[in-house]
Every structure is written in C-alpha cells, then in structure tokens.
Scaffold this motif. Structure first.
Motif, PDB file in Angstrom:
ATOM      1  N   ASP A   1      60.908  25.577 102.509  1.00  0.00           N
ATOM      2  CA  ASP A   1      60.978  24.181 102.964  1.00  0.00           C
ATOM      3  C   ASP A   1      62.390  23.603 102.875  1.00  0.00           C
ATOM      4  N   GLY A   2      63.384  24.436 102.488  1.00  0.00           N
ATOM      5  CA  GLY A   2      64.767  23.996 102.422  1.00  0.00           C
ATOM      6  C   GLY A   2      65.223  23.562 101.041  1.00  0.00           C
ATOM      7  N   ASP A   3      64.301  23.383 100.102  1.00  0.00           N
ATOM      8  CA  ASP A   3      64.658  23.017  98.731  1.00  0.00           C
ATOM      9  C   ASP A   3      65.457  24.159  98.109  1.00  0.00           C
ATOM     10  N   VAL A   4      66.432  23.828  97.280  1.00  0.00           N
ATOM     11  CA  VAL A   4      67.271  24.828  96.621  1.00  0.00           C
ATOM     12  C   VAL A   4      67.262  24.546  95.124  1.00  0.00           C
ATOM     13  N   ARG A   5      66.953  25.568  94.325  1.00  0.00           N
ATOM     14  CA  ARG A   5      66.918  25.436  92.867  1.00  0.00           C
ATOM     15  C   ARG A   5      67.567  26.657  92.230  1.00  0.00           C
ATOM     16  N   SER A   6      68.134  26.463  91.045  1.00  0.00           N
ATOM     17  CA  SER A   6      68.727  27.575  90.296  1.00  0.00           C
ATOM     18  C   SER A   6      67.940  27.793  89.012  1.00  0.00           C
ATOM     19  N   TYR A   7      67.681  29.078  88.717  1.00  0.00           N
ATOM     20  CA  TYR A   7      66.876  29.446  87.566  1.00  0.00           C
ATOM     21  C   TYR A   7      67.418  30.697  86.891  1.00  0.00           C
ATOM     22  N   ARG A   8      67.053  30.856  85.649  1.00  0.00           N
ATOM     23  CA  ARG A   8      67.125  32.157  84.994  1.00  0.00           C
ATOM     24  C   ARG A   8      65.779  32.795  85.304  1.00  0.00           C
ATOM     25  N   LEU A   9      65.755  33.727  86.232  1.00  0.00           N
ATOM     26  CA  LEU A   9      64.499  34.264  86.750  1.00  0.00           C
ATOM     27  C   LEU A   9      63.619  34.884  85.670  1.00  0.00           C
ATOM     28  N   GLU A  10      64.226  35.422  84.616  1.00  0.00           N
ATOM     29  CA  GLU A  10      63.408  36.036  83.577  1.00  0.00           C
ATOM     30  C   GLU A  10      62.565  35.016  82.816  1.00  0.00           C
ATOM     31  N   LYS A  11      62.855  33.739  83.019  1.00  0.00           N
ATOM     32  CA  LYS A  11      62.077  32.679  82.360  1.00  0.00           C
ATOM     33  C   LYS A  11      61.024  32.065  83.279  1.00  0.00           C
ATOM     34  N   LYS A  12      60.970  32.522  84.520  1.00  0.00           N
ATOM     35  CA  LYS A  12      60.029  31.975  85.496  1.00  0.00           C
ATOM     36  C   LYS A  12      58.908  32.971  85.770  1.00  0.00           C
ATOM     37  N   VAL A  13      57.792  32.463  86.198  1.00  0.00           N
ATOM     38  CA  VAL A  13      56.696  33.313  86.671  1.00  0.00           C
ATOM     39  C   VAL A  13      56.926  33.501  88.158  1.00  0.00           C
ATOM     40  N   ILE A  14      57.124  34.764  88.547  1.00  0.00           N
ATOM     41  CA  ILE A  14      57.453  35.049  89.938  1.00  0.00           C
ATOM     42  C   ILE A  14      56.572  36.169  90.471  1.00  0.00           C
ATOM     43  N   GLU A  15      56.524  36.232  91.793  1.00  0.00           N
ATOM     44  CA  GLU A  15      55.860  37.327  92.496  1.00  0.00           C
ATOM     45  C   GLU A  15      56.824  37.781  93.578  1.00  0.00           C
TER      46      GLU A  15
ATOM     47  N   PRO B   1      77.165  34.669  87.826  1.00  0.00           N
ATOM     48  CA  PRO B   1      77.318  35.449  86.599  1.00  0.00           C
ATOM     49  C   PRO B   1      77.708  34.600  85.390  1.00  0.00           C
ATOM     50  N   GLU B   2      78.336  33.468  85.618  1.00  0.00           N
ATOM     51  CA  GLU B   2      78.726  32.595  84.509  1.00  0.00           C
ATOM     52  C   GLU B   2      77.517  31.973  83.819  1.00  0.00           C
ATOM     53  N   THR B   3      76.577  31.474  84.613  1.00  0.00           N
ATOM     54  CA  THR B   3      75.394  30.814  84.056  1.00  0.00           C
ATOM     55  C   THR B   3      74.208  31.761  83.937  1.00  0.00           C
ATOM     56  N   GLN B   4      74.338  32.945  84.563  1.00  0.00           N
ATOM     57  CA  GLN B   4      73.244  33.926  84.622  1.00  0.00           C
ATOM     58  C   GLN B   4      72.031  33.382  85.375  1.00  0.00           C
ATOM     59  N   LYS B   5      72.269  32.457  86.311  1.00  0.00           N
ATOM     60  CA  LYS B   5      71.187  31.866  87.095  1.00  0.00           C
ATOM     61  C   LYS B   5      71.214  32.370  88.535  1.00  0.00           C
ATOM     62  N   HIS B   6      70.007  32.570  89.064  1.00  0.00           N
ATOM     63  CA  HIS B   6      69.823  32.897  90.479  1.00  0.00           C
ATOM     64  C   HIS B   6      69.494  31.602  91.213  1.00  0.00           C
ATOM     65  N   THR B   7      70.006  31.469  92.404  1.00  0.00           N
ATOM     66  CA  THR B   7      69.653  30.342  93.257  1.00  0.00           C
ATOM     67  C   THR B   7      68.564  30.797  94.213  1.00  0.00           C
ATOM     68  N   VAL B   8      67.491  30.003  94.269  1.00  0.00           N
ATOM     69  CA  VAL B   8      66.379  30.274  95.173  1.00  0.00           C
ATOM     70  C   VAL B   8      66.376  29.207  96.251  1.00  0.00           C
ATOM     71  N   THR B   9      66.410  29.638  97.502  1.00  0.00           N
ATOM     72  CA  THR B   9      66.280  28.732  98.634  1.00  0.00           C
ATOM     73  C   THR B   9      64.853  28.867  99.143  1.00  0.00           C
ATOM     74  N   TYR B  10      64.092  27.786  99.016  1.00  0.00           N
ATOM     75  CA  TYR B  10      62.684  27.804  99.389  1.00  0.00           C
ATOM     76  C   TYR B  10      62.515  27.652 100.893  1.00  0.00           C
TER      77      TYR B  10
END
Length: 94
Positions: free
Chosen positions: A78-92, A67-76
């Motif tokens: 393949d094990g890769d982990v990234r944090s994003y503001r999802l509203e700025k990404k193209v997602i399905e 909630p501080e950064t407003q970022k979601h963490t995505v665990t892919y």
C-alpha cells in the motif's frame, strides 16, 4: 508463520531445525539460523508478510538494509514504509 527464506542456500536441508512439531518456527532458532546463513543484505528484494496488531499480516518487500542500525526497510504493497529489526518481528516469506 515463520520460515526460512527459500533461496536455495538452506545449507544441510534439515527441515527439523526450522519447524517445531506444531508447525511453528522456534524464534530462537530463527534468529540463530538467520545470523549464520543469510547476510542481512541478502534479504533485500525478498517478498514477505509482516504481522501487525491483532494478528493481521501485511505484504511487502524488503527494500533496504542499514548496517548501522541493523534494520531492514519494508515497503508495503500500500506504499507504507517501515524499518524493523526483522528478527524481532513475526514474518512469513512469500
């Protein structure tokens, strides 16, 4: 491809607010609807695909929300982990 999370809380069920005539979600509507209808924390545990460079999508799961950064963490897958503001990404959502 954009779509609303299919969690049964879609509100009035008006699909026209989600999809344009060519089948693509209008990004501004996505942002506005996401903010109104789904608390960011509610997306934790959802499966999704995130578009990376050259248009390739990679699958993963929303594993947390900060909630501080407003970022979601995505665990892919393949094990890769990234944090994003999802509203700025193209997602399905899957």
């Amino acid at each position: 491809v954009y779509s609303a999370p299919n969690n049964g809380d879609a509100g009035n069920g008006d699909d026209n607010e989600w999809v344009s005539s060519d089948g693509a979600l209008i990004m501004q509507q996505f942002r506005e609807t996401l903010k109104k209808r789904w608390a960011p924390e509610a997306l934790v545990g959802r499966r999704l695909k995130v578009r990376w460079a050259k248009g390739k999508f990679y699958s993963g799961i929303v594993s947390s929300f900060d909630p501080e950064t407003q970022k979601h963490t995505v665990t892919y897958n393949d094990g890769d982990v990234r944090s994003y503001r999802l509203e700025k990404k193209v997602i399905e959502w899957i």
